[in-house]
Design a protein around this motif. Structure first.
Motif, mmCIF file in Angstrom:
data_model
loop_
_atom_site.group_PDB
_atom_site.id
_atom_site.type_symbol
_atom_site.label_atom_id
_atom_site.label_comp_id
_atom_site.label_asym_id
_atom_site.label_seq_id
_atom_site.Cartn_x
_atom_site.Cartn_y
_atom_site.Cartn_z
ATOM 1 N N PRO A 281 0.788 -1.232 0.000
ATOM 2 C CA PRO A 281 0.000 0.000 0.000
ATOM 3 C C PRO A 281 0.820 1.282 0.000
ATOM 4 O O PRO A 281 0.279 2.337 -0.348
ATOM 5 C CB PRO A 281 -0.826 -0.114 1.289
ATOM 6 N N ASP A 282 2.095 1.231 0.362
ATOM 7 C CA ASP A 282 2.848 2.473 0.542
ATOM 8 C C ASP A 282 3.731 2.841 -0.632
ATOM 9 O O ASP A 282 4.580 3.729 -0.516
ATOM 10 C CB ASP A 282 3.701 2.394 1.813
ATOM 11 N N LEU A 283 3.553 2.190 -1.769
ATOM 12 C CA LEU A 283 4.243 2.621 -2.986
ATOM 13 C C LEU A 283 3.213 3.269 -3.896
ATOM 14 O O LEU A 283 2.244 2.634 -4.302
ATOM 15 C CB LEU A 283 4.921 1.442 -3.691
ATOM 16 N N LEU A 284 3.434 4.550 -4.210
ATOM 17 C CA LEU A 284 2.441 5.330 -4.943
ATOM 18 C C LEU A 284 2.647 5.288 -6.447
ATOM 19 O O LEU A 284 1.733 5.635 -7.203
ATOM 20 C CB LEU A 284 2.478 6.788 -4.471
ATOM 21 N N ALA A 285 3.834 4.894 -6.891
ATOM 22 C CA ALA A 285 4.130 4.870 -8.324
ATOM 23 C C ALA A 285 5.452 4.133 -8.519
ATOM 24 O O ALA A 285 6.257 4.030 -7.600
ATOM 25 C CB ALA A 285 4.246 6.294 -8.880
ATOM 26 N N PRO A 286 5.708 3.610 -9.723
ATOM 27 C CA PRO A 286 7.030 3.031 -9.979
ATOM 28 C C PRO A 286 8.077 4.149 -9.987
ATOM 29 O O PRO A 286 7.879 5.194 -10.614
ATOM 30 C CB PRO A 286 6.875 2.400 -11.366
ATOM 31 N N LEU A 287 9.186 3.937 -9.288
ATOM 32 C CA LEU A 287 10.222 4.961 -9.209
ATOM 33 C C LEU A 287 11.619 4.469 -9.583
ATOM 34 O O LEU A 287 12.490 5.276 -9.912
ATOM 35 C CB LEU A 287 10.298 5.553 -7.796
ATOM 36 N N GLY A 288 11.844 3.166 -9.549
ATOM 37 C CA GLY A 288 13.190 2.667 -9.790
ATOM 38 C C GLY A 288 13.746 3.064 -11.145
ATOM 39 O O GLY A 288 14.959 3.206 -11.317
ATOM 40 N N TRP A 289 12.875 3.263 -12.140
ATOM 41 C CA TRP A 289 13.334 3.632 -13.481
ATOM 42 C C TRP A 289 14.048 4.978 -13.500
ATOM 43 O O TRP A 289 14.864 5.246 -14.395
ATOM 44 C CB TRP A 289 12.152 3.652 -14.452
ATOM 45 N N VAL A 290 13.774 5.834 -12.496
ATOM 46 C CA VAL A 290 14.424 7.144 -12.444
ATOM 47 C C VAL A 290 15.937 6.997 -12.267
ATOM 48 O O VAL A 290 16.716 7.862 -12.689
ATOM 49 C CB VAL A 290 13.816 7.987 -11.306
ATOM 50 N N ALA A 291 16.390 5.899 -11.652
ATOM 51 C CA ALA A 291 17.819 5.671 -11.437
ATOM 52 C C ALA A 291 18.472 4.935 -12.590
ATOM 53 O O ALA A 291 19.701 4.820 -12.622
ATOM 54 C CB ALA A 291 18.027 4.881 -10.142
ATOM 55 N N ASP A 292 17.702 4.434 -13.537
ATOM 56 C CA ASP A 292 18.258 3.710 -14.674
ATOM 57 C C ASP A 292 19.009 4.692 -15.570
ATOM 58 O O ASP A 292 18.485 5.752 -15.912
ATOM 59 C CB ASP A 292 17.119 3.048 -15.461
ATOM 60 N N PRO A 293 20.246 4.378 -15.974
ATOM 61 C CA PRO A 293 21.020 5.337 -16.774
ATOM 62 C C PRO A 293 20.326 5.775 -18.057
ATOM 63 O O PRO A 293 20.488 6.921 -18.484
ATOM 64 C CB PRO A 293 22.314 4.573 -17.084
ATOM 65 N N LEU A 294 19.559 4.899 -18.683
ATOM 66 C CA LEU A 294 18.854 5.264 -19.904
ATOM 67 C C LEU A 294 17.472 5.852 -19.623
ATOM 68 O O LEU A 294 17.112 6.905 -20.144
ATOM 69 C CB LEU A 294 18.701 4.033 -20.809
ATOM 70 N N LEU A 295 16.706 5.179 -18.780
ATOM 71 C CA LEU A 295 15.323 5.608 -18.567
ATOM 72 C C LEU A 295 15.235 6.849 -17.690
ATOM 73 O O LEU A 295 14.302 7.647 -17.830
ATOM 74 C CB LEU A 295 14.523 4.466 -17.936
ATOM 75 N N GLY A 296 16.189 7.036 -16.778
ATOM 76 C CA GLY A 296 16.118 8.180 -15.873
ATOM 77 C C GLY A 296 16.146 9.516 -16.595
ATOM 78 O O GLY A 296 15.579 10.499 -16.110
ATOM 79 N N THR A 297 16.783 9.573 -17.761
ATOM 80 C CA THR A 297 16.846 10.844 -18.491
ATOM 81 C C THR A 297 15.506 11.214 -19.121
ATOM 82 O O THR A 297 15.355 12.326 -19.628
ATOM 83 C CB THR A 297 17.923 10.774 -19.587
ATOM 84 N N LEU A 298 14.547 10.290 -19.095
ATOM 85 C CA LEU A 298 13.217 10.607 -19.634
ATOM 86 C C LEU A 298 12.442 11.547 -18.719
ATOM 87 O O LEU A 298 11.518 12.232 -19.167
ATOM 88 C CB LEU A 298 12.398 9.325 -19.811
ATOM 89 N N LEU A 299 12.797 11.588 -17.434
ATOM 90 C CA LEU A 299 11.994 12.338 -16.473
ATOM 91 C C LEU A 299 12.192 13.838 -16.631
ATOM 92 O O LEU A 299 13.310 14.345 -16.645
ATOM 93 C CB LEU A 299 12.359 11.928 -15.045
ATOM 94 N N THR A 300 11.093 14.551 -16.757
ATOM 95 C CA THR A 300 11.043 16.008 -16.663
ATOM 96 C C THR A 300 9.913 16.351 -15.700
ATOM 97 O O THR A 300 9.054 15.499 -15.434
ATOM 98 C CB THR A 300 10.761 16.658 -18.027
ATOM 99 N N PRO A 301 9.856 17.562 -15.163
ATOM 100 C CA PRO A 301 8.727 17.904 -14.285
ATOM 101 C C PRO A 301 7.376 17.717 -14.957
ATOM 102 O O PRO A 301 6.414 17.256 -14.320
ATOM 103 C CB PRO A 301 9.000 19.372 -13.945
ATOM 104 N N GLU A 302 7.284 18.020 -16.257
ATOM 105 C CA GLU A 302 6.004 17.853 -16.956
ATOM 106 C C GLU A 302 5.626 16.384 -17.059
ATOM 107 O O GLU A 302 4.462 16.007 -16.858
ATOM 108 C CB GLU A 302 6.092 18.471 -18.361
ATOM 109 N N ARG A 303 6.602 15.550 -17.373
ATOM 110 C CA ARG A 303 6.314 14.123 -17.457
ATOM 111 C C ARG A 303 6.036 13.540 -16.077
ATOM 112 O O ARG A 303 5.208 12.629 -15.939
ATOM 113 C CB ARG A 303 7.494 13.406 -18.116
#
Length: 630
Positions: A362-384
Motif C-alpha cells: 500500500p505504501d508505494l504510490l508509483a514506480p520509481l526505480g526507473w528514475v535511477a536507470d542510466p537510460l530511462l532516468g533521463t526521460l523524467l522532466t517535471p512535466e512528465r
C-alpha cells in the motif's frame, strides 16, 4: 490559524486537546517537577485564566494594547507550559516584557543591512530593540513585534534560536505560532522511546485517516490534493508521511532532501526506492557513504546489503531497472527505444503502460526505480512527472491526463537554436538510410573502434575523449553517438569536433553509403575558432553523388546538387552567412525526411564508438607528429 477575517481563534478546545495529548504522552512513574505533575493530573498545561483587570494592568505597564490573539489567549490561560519542544514556559500578564536588546543581537543584525536589503529584512533586524518577549523559560527567543501589524491588529511573532539558523522565523500572529508549536510537539513525540506510551490520540488518528485518503487519491491521479495531506501529516511527524510525500516530490524532479523515510527500509518497496536514493546519493557524495547509511537507519541486513549492491551498480553504470507484469514488459521496450535516441517514444511506452502497474504494497504510490536507470532516468522532466502522477494506476480509476508534450522536434533545425555559448556550436553527423544503428561501426570504423560502447551522455563522452593518450597532427577520429534519425535512417553525431581543415578533409559518405544512401553534414557557421564553414556530401551505393563546402567565403562544389540544396540559395555573393545554418538544416530535413533527437543528444545517453579519421593520412614525404602521453 490564518487570519483572513476578524473571526477570533477558538483557543480553549485547541489548548485542551494539546494538554490531554501531552499528559497521555508521559510515561508512568517518571520523575517530574511539581508543576508538571499537576499539569499531567489536571490535563491542563495552562495557568489560570487572566482577568480583564490583569490584562489591563499589563497593558498599562507596557504602554500598548495587546494584539487580539494574545488577549484571547490570556483570557483562557495566563501563561503556557511546554510550547513545543524548546519553550518550557510562555509568558502571561506578569512576565511579558520589552526585550530591549537583552542579548545584544541588534547591532549584529543591523550591521548586515545594506542598500539591497528589503523592508522585511530591515523590520526583522529591529525586532531586538522593540520586541515584546514572551519566552520565560526557553531555549528559543519568542518576540511579538508591535510594528509588524496586520489589518486585524495582530502582531507578528519572531522566533530565534542559535541552533536554528541566523534569521528569526516569522509567524503572522500568536495563534499561528502556537499551532506550529503543537505540530512540533507532535513531531517530537511521534516515535516514542522504549518505555514511553504509544503516542495515539484524536489528532494522530485524524492525520492517519487523511494519509489513507491521500494514498488512494495519489493512486487515482489526484496527486496535488494527496501531496497537501501528506505534507500536513509530515509536519506532525507522522510515520510514513515523509516517505509517501517524497515519492511525489521525486517524480516532480526534486532530489534535495528526499529520502523516502520509513518506506524505503521496507523490503517490499526497497527494489523501487533504494535505486533512486542510492543514485541521488552517488551524484552528491562520491565516496562518503555514511550519510546513505544514516538515511537507512532501522533497515534490516537484507535491505542494507541490497543498498550496497545497488550503489556498486550505480557507480559502475550497470544498474538496470526491471519490473513485473505488463509494466515490466513496457520497461524493456522503452529502454530499447531510449538507447537509440527515441526518448519521446520511450516515455509514451512507459506512460501508456502505467495504468497496468500494480504496487507490491500500500505504501508505494508509483514506480520509481526507473528514475535511477542510466537510460530511462533521463526521460523524467517535471512535466512528465506530473503526467505520471496524474495517471490512475494501482487498480484505481480516474480521468486520464493529457499527454505531456514531446521533447524532440521532427527536424534538424533545432541545432541552430542552441546558444553560441553551448556545446553544439560546431557539430558533424552522418545519416545512413536503411541501416540499423548497431551496424554503423562496421561502416565507419576499423578494428577495436568498430565496437559500440555503453551509452554515455555528452559530458561522459567528453571525459572519454579527454582521457585519450595519443594524438597525431593528421588524425581526426570522431567519438560519435549513435541512434535513429527517423523511420528509415540511422545517424552518428559528433558534438565536439576539431576545427575544419578543408584541404585535408575526407567525407565518410562513400564508405558509409555502401549499398545504400548516406549524408554527411559538418557545420561550423558559429564556430568561434575561425572563419565560418559548412560542408554537405551525399553518396549512393558507395560513390559520392554530390557535395559542396563553404569555407573562406567561397563555395566549392562537385556533382549535380538538387535545387533545394543548391548552396547559392544560402551563400550568395557578398552575403553574410547569418541565418544560413537554419535554412540549410531545414533543407536537409526536407530533402531526406530525417531528424536528430534533441533530448537524447543534449540530455540523454546514447551508444558511442570511434570512427576512422576524417582527414587524409600524410602523403609520401609529408611530415607529421604523434604525441603519446605516459
Amino acid at each position: 490559524m490564518t487570519k483572513t477575517d476578524a473571526t477570533p481563534f477558538d483557543w480553549r478546545p485547541f489548548l485542551l486537546r494539546w494538554s490531554g495529548e501531552w499528559a497521555d504522552s508521559l510515561p508512568d512513574g517518571a520523575g517530574r517537577g511539581e508543576a508538571d505533575e499537576a499539569a499531567r493530573r489536571d490535563r491542563w498545561l495552562g495557568l489560570a485564566p487572566a482577568s480583564e483587570k490583569q490584562i489591563a494592568v499589563m497593558e498599562e505597564r507596557l504602554g500598548r494594547r495587546m494584539p487580539p490573539s494574545y488577549r484571547e489567549f490570556l483570557e483562557v490561560c495566563d501563561g503556557w507550559r511546554h510550547a513545543g519542544g524548546f519553550v518550557r514556559l510562555l509568558a502571561g500578564t506578569a512576565d511579558a516584557h520589552w526585550h530591549d536588546d537583552e542579548y545584544g543581537l541588534a547591532s549584529r543584525y543591523e550591521g548586515r543591512l545594506d542598500d539591497d536589503c528589503g523592508p522585511d529584512q530591515r523590520r526583522a533586524a529591529g525586532i531586538w530593540r522593540r520586541g515584546l518577549q514572551l519566552d520565560v523559560e526557553s531555549q528559543a527567543t519568542v518576540l511579538l513585534d508591535p510594528e509588524d501589524v496586520d489589518e486585524h491588529g495582530e502582531w507578528a511573532v519572531y522566533v530565534w534560536a542559535s541552533w536554528q539558523g541566523t534569521e528569526p522565523r516569522r509567524y503572522a500572529h500568536l495563534a499561528e505560532f502556537m499551532r506550529d508549536m503543537h505540530r512540533q510537539f507532535h513531531s517530537l513525540h511521534a516515535r516514542p522511546a522504549d518505555g514511553e506510551p504509544e503516542f495515539a490520540n484524536d489528532t494522530t488518528r485524524e492525520l492517519d485517516a487523511r494519509m489513507e485518503q491521500a494514498r488512494l487519491e495519489a493512486l487515482r491521479g489526484e496527486w496535488e490534493r494527496a501531496g497537501h495531506r501528506l505534507d500536513e501529516a509530515k509536519e506532525y511527524g507522522r510515520p510514513r508521511a515523509a516517505g509517501l510525500g517524497d515519492q511525489i516530490r521525486r517524480l516532480l524532479g526534486q532530489a534535495h532532501m528526499v529520502y523516502f523515510e520509513d518506506v524505503v527500509i521496507d523490503p517490499r518497496y526497497a527494489p523501487e526506492l533504494l535505486p533512486v536514493l542510492v543514485a541521488d546519493h552517488a551524484a552528491q557524495s562520491y565516496r562518503d557513504d555514511s550519510t546513505l547509511e544514516y538515511h537507512l537507519r532501522g533497515a534490516g541486513d537484507d535491505v542494507l546489503a541490497q543498498a550496497r549492491a545497488t550503489l556498486e551498480q550505480v557507480r559502475g553504470g550497470t544498474y538496470r531497472y526491471t519490473a513485473a507484469g505488463p509494466f515490466g514488459e513496457a520497461v524493456v521496450r522503452a529502454r530499447e527505444l531510449a538507447r537509440w535516441g527515441d526518448t519521446d517514444g520511450a516515455w509514451r511506452t512507459l506512460a501508456d503502460a502505467l495504468p497496468l502497474w500494480q504496487p507490491p504494497g500500500p505504501d508505494l504510490l508509483a514506480p520509481l526505480g526507473w528514475v535511477a536507470d542510466p537510460l530511462l532516468g533521463t526521460l523524467l522532466t517535471p512535466e512528465r512527472g506530473r503526467e505520471l502522477l496524474a495517471t490512475p494506476r494501482g487498480g484505481q480509476s480516474g480521468e486520464a491526463p493529457d499527454p505531456a508534450a514531446g521533447l524532440d522536434p521532427d527536424d534538424l533545425a533545432w541545432l541552430a537554436d542552441l546558444s553560441p555559448h553551448g556545446n553544439l556550436t560546431s557539430y558533424r553527423f552522418v545519416l545512413v538510410e536503411d541501416v540499423e544503428p548497431e551496424d554503423l561501426p562496421g561502416r565507419l570504423a576499423d578494428g577495436a573502434g568498430a565496437v559500440l560502447g555503453a551509452p554515455l551522455n555528452h559530458d561522459e563522452a567528453r571525459l572519454l575523449i579527454h582521457g585519450q593518450r595519443e594524438f597525431s597532427s593528421y588524425g581526426d577520429q570522431a567519438h560519435v553517438a549513435v541512434g535513429r534519425a527517423g523511420t528509415r535512417w540511422s545517424f552518428v553525431f559528433d558534438g565536439d569536433p576539431p576545427y575544419f581543415d578543408p584541404q585535408r578533409f575526407v567525407s565518410p559518405a562513400a564508405t558509409a553509403g555502401a549499398g545504400t544512401r548516406a549524408v554527411v553534414v559538418w557545420n561550423g557557421l558559429r564556430d568561434w575558432r575561425g572563419d565560418p564553414f559548412f560542408h554537405l556530401s551525399v553518396a549512393q551505393d558507395g560513390a559520392e553523388q554530390y557535395a559542396f563546402t563553404y569555407a573562406d567565403g567561397e563555395v566549392r562544389r562537385t556533382g549535380e546538387i538538387p535545387g533545394a540544396l543548391d548552396p547559392d540559395r544560402f551563400f550568395g555573393s557578398g552575403e553574410e552567412c547569418a541565418g544560413a545554418e537554419r535554412s540549410l538544416l531545414e533543407a536537409v530535413t526536407g530533402e531526406f525526411g530525417v531528424r536528430l533527437p534533441r533530448h537524447a543528444l543534449t540530455v540523454g545517453r546514447l551508444h558511442t564508438f570511434t570512427t576512422r579519421s576524417w582527414r587524409q593520412p600524410p602523403r609520401d614525404g609529408e611530415g607529421y607528429a604523434v604525441i603519446t602521453l605516459s
